[in-house]
Design an enzyme around this catalytic site. Structure first.
Site, PDB file in Angstrom:
ATOM      1  N   ARG A 103       0.847  -1.199   0.000  1.00 53.36           N
ATOM      2  CA  ARG A 103       0.000   0.000   0.000  1.00 53.36           C
ATOM      3  C   ARG A 103       0.883   1.250   0.000  1.00 53.36           C
ATOM      4  O   ARG A 103       1.901   1.290   0.695  1.00 53.36           O
ATOM      5  CB  ARG A 103      -0.907   0.028   1.237  1.00 53.36           C
TER       6      ARG A 103
ATOM      7  N   HIS B  98      -0.690  -0.017  -9.967  1.00 58.02           N
ATOM      8  CA  HIS B  98      -1.360  -0.940  -9.020  1.00 58.02           C
ATOM      9  C   HIS B  98      -1.852  -2.187  -9.770  1.00 58.02           C
ATOM     10  O   HIS B  98      -3.069  -2.453  -9.839  1.00 58.02           O
ATOM     11  CB  HIS B  98      -2.536  -0.242  -8.309  1.00 58.02           C
TER      12      HIS B  98
HETATM   13  N1  LIG Z   1      -0.454  -4.324  -5.260  1.00 58.49           N
HETATM   14  C1  LIG Z   1      -1.424  -5.207  -5.380  1.00 58.49           C
HETATM   15  O1  LIG Z   1      -1.909  -5.427  -6.490  1.00 58.49           O
HETATM   16  C2  LIG Z   1      -1.875  -5.969  -4.166  1.00 58.49           C
HETATM   17  C3  LIG Z   1      -2.675  -7.096  -4.359  1.00 58.49           C
HETATM   18  C4  LIG Z   1      -3.058  -7.829  -3.256  1.00 58.49           C
HETATM   19  C5  LIG Z   1      -2.655  -7.445  -1.972  1.00 58.49           C
HETATM   20  N2  LIG Z   1      -1.878  -6.343  -1.821  1.00 58.49           N
HETATM   21  C6  LIG Z   1      -1.433  -5.935  -0.463  1.00 58.49           C
HETATM   22  O2  LIG Z   1      -0.642  -6.974   0.093  1.00 58.49           O
HETATM   23  C7  LIG Z   1      -0.928  -7.060   1.484  1.00 58.49           C
HETATM   24  C8  LIG Z   1      -0.479  -8.390   2.035  1.00 58.49           C
HETATM   25  O3  LIG Z   1      -1.334  -9.419   1.569  1.00 58.49           O
HETATM   26  P1  LIG Z   1      -1.358 -10.882   2.215  1.00 58.49           P
HETATM   27  O4  LIG Z   1      -2.491 -11.583   1.603  1.00 58.49           O
HETATM   28  O5  LIG Z   1      -0.017 -11.518   2.125  1.00 58.49           O
HETATM   29  O6  LIG Z   1      -1.653 -10.509   3.764  1.00 58.49           O
HETATM   30  P2  LIG Z   1      -1.698 -11.488   5.018  1.00 58.49           P
HETATM   31  O7  LIG Z   1      -1.887 -12.892   4.567  1.00 58.49           O
HETATM   32  O8  LIG Z   1      -2.681 -10.890   5.962  1.00 58.49           O
HETATM   33  O9  LIG Z   1      -0.220 -11.393   5.651  1.00 58.49           O
HETATM   34  C9  LIG Z   1       0.248 -10.245   6.261  1.00 58.49           C
HETATM   35  C10 LIG Z   1       1.670 -10.491   6.771  1.00 58.49           C
HETATM   36  O10 LIG Z   1       2.156  -9.266   7.321  1.00 58.49           O
HETATM   37  C11 LIG Z   1       2.589  -9.497   8.660  1.00 58.49           C
HETATM   38  N3  LIG Z   1       2.360  -8.309   9.487  1.00 58.49           N
HETATM   39  C12 LIG Z   1       1.200  -7.644   9.725  1.00 58.49           C
HETATM   40  N4  LIG Z   1       1.387  -6.622  10.570  1.00 58.49           N
HETATM   41  C13 LIG Z   1       2.697  -6.632  10.892  1.00 58.49           C
HETATM   42  C14 LIG Z   1       3.517  -5.837  11.733  1.00 58.49           C
HETATM   43  N5  LIG Z   1       3.003  -4.821  12.444  1.00 58.49           N
HETATM   44  N6  LIG Z   1       4.811  -6.150  11.831  1.00 58.49           N
HETATM   45  C15 LIG Z   1       5.351  -7.193  11.146  1.00 58.49           C
HETATM   46  N7  LIG Z   1       4.637  -7.991  10.331  1.00 58.49           N
HETATM   47  C16 LIG Z   1       3.318  -7.712  10.201  1.00 58.49           C
HETATM   48  C17 LIG Z   1       1.774 -10.657   9.146  1.00 58.49           C
HETATM   49  O11 LIG Z   1       2.411 -11.252  10.261  1.00 58.49           O
HETATM   50  P3  LIG Z   1       1.841 -12.616  10.937  1.00 58.49           P
HETATM   51  O12 LIG Z   1       2.267 -13.720  10.013  1.00 58.49           O
HETATM   52  O13 LIG Z   1       2.499 -12.675  12.252  1.00 58.49           O
HETATM   53  O14 LIG Z   1       0.334 -12.428  11.007  1.00 58.49           O
HETATM   54  C18 LIG Z   1       1.738 -11.524   7.896  1.00 58.49           C
HETATM   55  O15 LIG Z   1       2.915 -12.288   7.794  1.00 58.49           O
HETATM   56  C19 LIG Z   1      -2.423  -6.793   1.529  1.00 58.49           C
HETATM   57  O16 LIG Z   1      -2.831  -6.360   2.821  1.00 58.49           O
HETATM   58  C20 LIG Z   1      -2.616  -5.717   0.484  1.00 58.49           C
HETATM   59  O17 LIG Z   1      -2.505  -4.439   1.077  1.00 58.49           O
HETATM   60  C21 LIG Z   1      -1.488  -5.595  -2.888  1.00 58.49           C
END
Ligand SMILES: NC(=O)c1ccc[n+]([C@@H]2O[C@H](COP(=O)([O-])OP(=O)(O)OC[C@H]3O[C@@H](n4cnc5c(N)ncnc54)[C@H](OP(=O)(O)O)[C@@H]3O)[C@@H](O)[C@H]2O)c1
Length: 284
Positions: A199, A247
């Site tokens: 983001r 994006h």
């Molecule tokens: N650019 C694009 O086209 C696109 C597309 C899809 C998604 N995204 C972005 O990608 C993000 C990640 O997606 P995802 O599906 O992988 O999310 P996810 O499955 O919810 O995983 C989030 C990861 O971040 C870690 N995390 C969260 N808060 C943290 C903190 N304060 N300190 C350290 N680590 C932290 C979590 O730790 P834990 O393992 O301990 O919970 C987890 O490993 C989404 O939220 C979205 O914003 C972007």
């Protein structure tokens, strides 16, 4: 979903059991107080977390749904393009110039992935396939084969200090907003490179530009921005060390998403548990 009535929302629409949304207005939520499930058609739920949601409603994200492989190919491409200097070759070839650059050492390009969730773990594993040293950072301790894992604020500086190519795949929460700031980015190894595919609000734009201009950072590949579309006057458009994409690193795939959400609604209606339920307290 035979038997289901599917309608586009309009103000005053009848009450629904489930909603499929992207960035809905508060009015939508307020008018639908009995929702059992709110299905976000993306992985990131930051747009929903800003709203006041009904307590009983489960907030559900797309988990994977074909996004993880897209994110893996996008990030591998960005890492390899930078490491193999394909951007430089492209520019030179464009000028009719045939020349070779000295090969760089893979061991000197450790890649650090912030966020080891559905997308981050897939990305870390994919980058490791190309034999880059890979490290990962998450909130709770994780184990990923081939990836040196760090967790929590206590290990953040150590994670950064050994990272040259920083990939952000964190959800946007109060804790991760502005996380790529001058303090943290200046802890990366010299010649650092930033790949933000999470983001825009996680990156402090001016801090990135200052570190690129000072030479501490070598470049950045940015797919997400504080304001999207990126405003025409924003310096990222023209900065020679910044590559932007609109994006597009991992798109929501329509058929996969419909199948996933329909399957989850049916499971909920049968009283079965589903994957991808968001922890509203945690914010992701
Ligand atoms: N650019 C694009 O086209 C696109 C597309 C899809 C998604 N995204 C972005 O990608 C993000 C990640 O997606 P995802 O599906 O992988 O999310 P996810 O499955 O919810 O995983 C989030 C990861 O971040 C870690 N995390 C969260 N808060 C943290 C903190 N304060 N300190 C350290 N680590 C932290 C979590 O730790 P834990 O393992 O301990 O919970 C987890 O490993 C989404 O939220 C979205 O914003 C972007």
């Amino acid at each position: 979903m035979p038997g289901a009535v599917v309608e586009a929302w309009r103000p005053g629409a009848p009450q629904a059991d489930h909603a499929v949304v992207w960035a809905p207005p508060q009015q939508f939520i307020d008018e639908q107080p009995a929702l059992k499930g709110i299905f976000n058609i993306g992985a990131g739920v930051d747009g929903l977390m800003k709203l006041k949601l009904p307590r009983q409603a489960l907030v559900v994200r797309i988990d994977d749904g074909g996004m993880a492989v897209q994110m893996a190919e996008f990030v591998c491409h960005a890492v390899i393009r930078h490491f193999r200097e394909l951007d430089v070759y492209e520019a030179e070839i464009g000028q009719g110039q045939w020349s070779h650059r000295k090969p760089q050492r893979r061991s000197e390009f450790p890649v650090g992935v912030m966020g080891l969730g559905v997308l981050g773990e897939r990305v870390a594993r994919a980058v490791a396939q190309f034999e880059f040293p890979v490290r990962g950072w998450s909130r709770s301790p994780r184990q990923v084969p081939g990836v040196q894992c760090f967790a929590g604020p206590a290990q953040f500086d150590e994670f950064l200090a050994g990272t040259r190519v920083l990939v952000c795949l964190l959800p946007l929460t109060a804790e991760t907003r502005d996380i790529m700031n001058a303090r943290n980015l200046s802890r990366l190894l010299p010649g650092g490179y930033v790949i933000n595919v999470a983001r825009g609000a996680q990156l402090v734009d001016d801090d990135l530009i200052a570190l690129l201009d000072s030479g501490h950072l070598a470049g950045a590949a940015l797919d997400v921005f504080r304001t999207e579309p990126l405003p025409a006057e924003h310096p990222f458009w023209r900065h020679p060390k910044i590559t932007i994409t609109p994006h597009t690193s991992a798109r929501t795939l329509r058929d996969e998403t419909i199948a996933q959400i329909a399957g989850k609604i049916q499971a909920l209606e049968r009283g079965e548990p589903i994957a991808g339920v968001v922890d509203v307290e945690r914010g992701y």
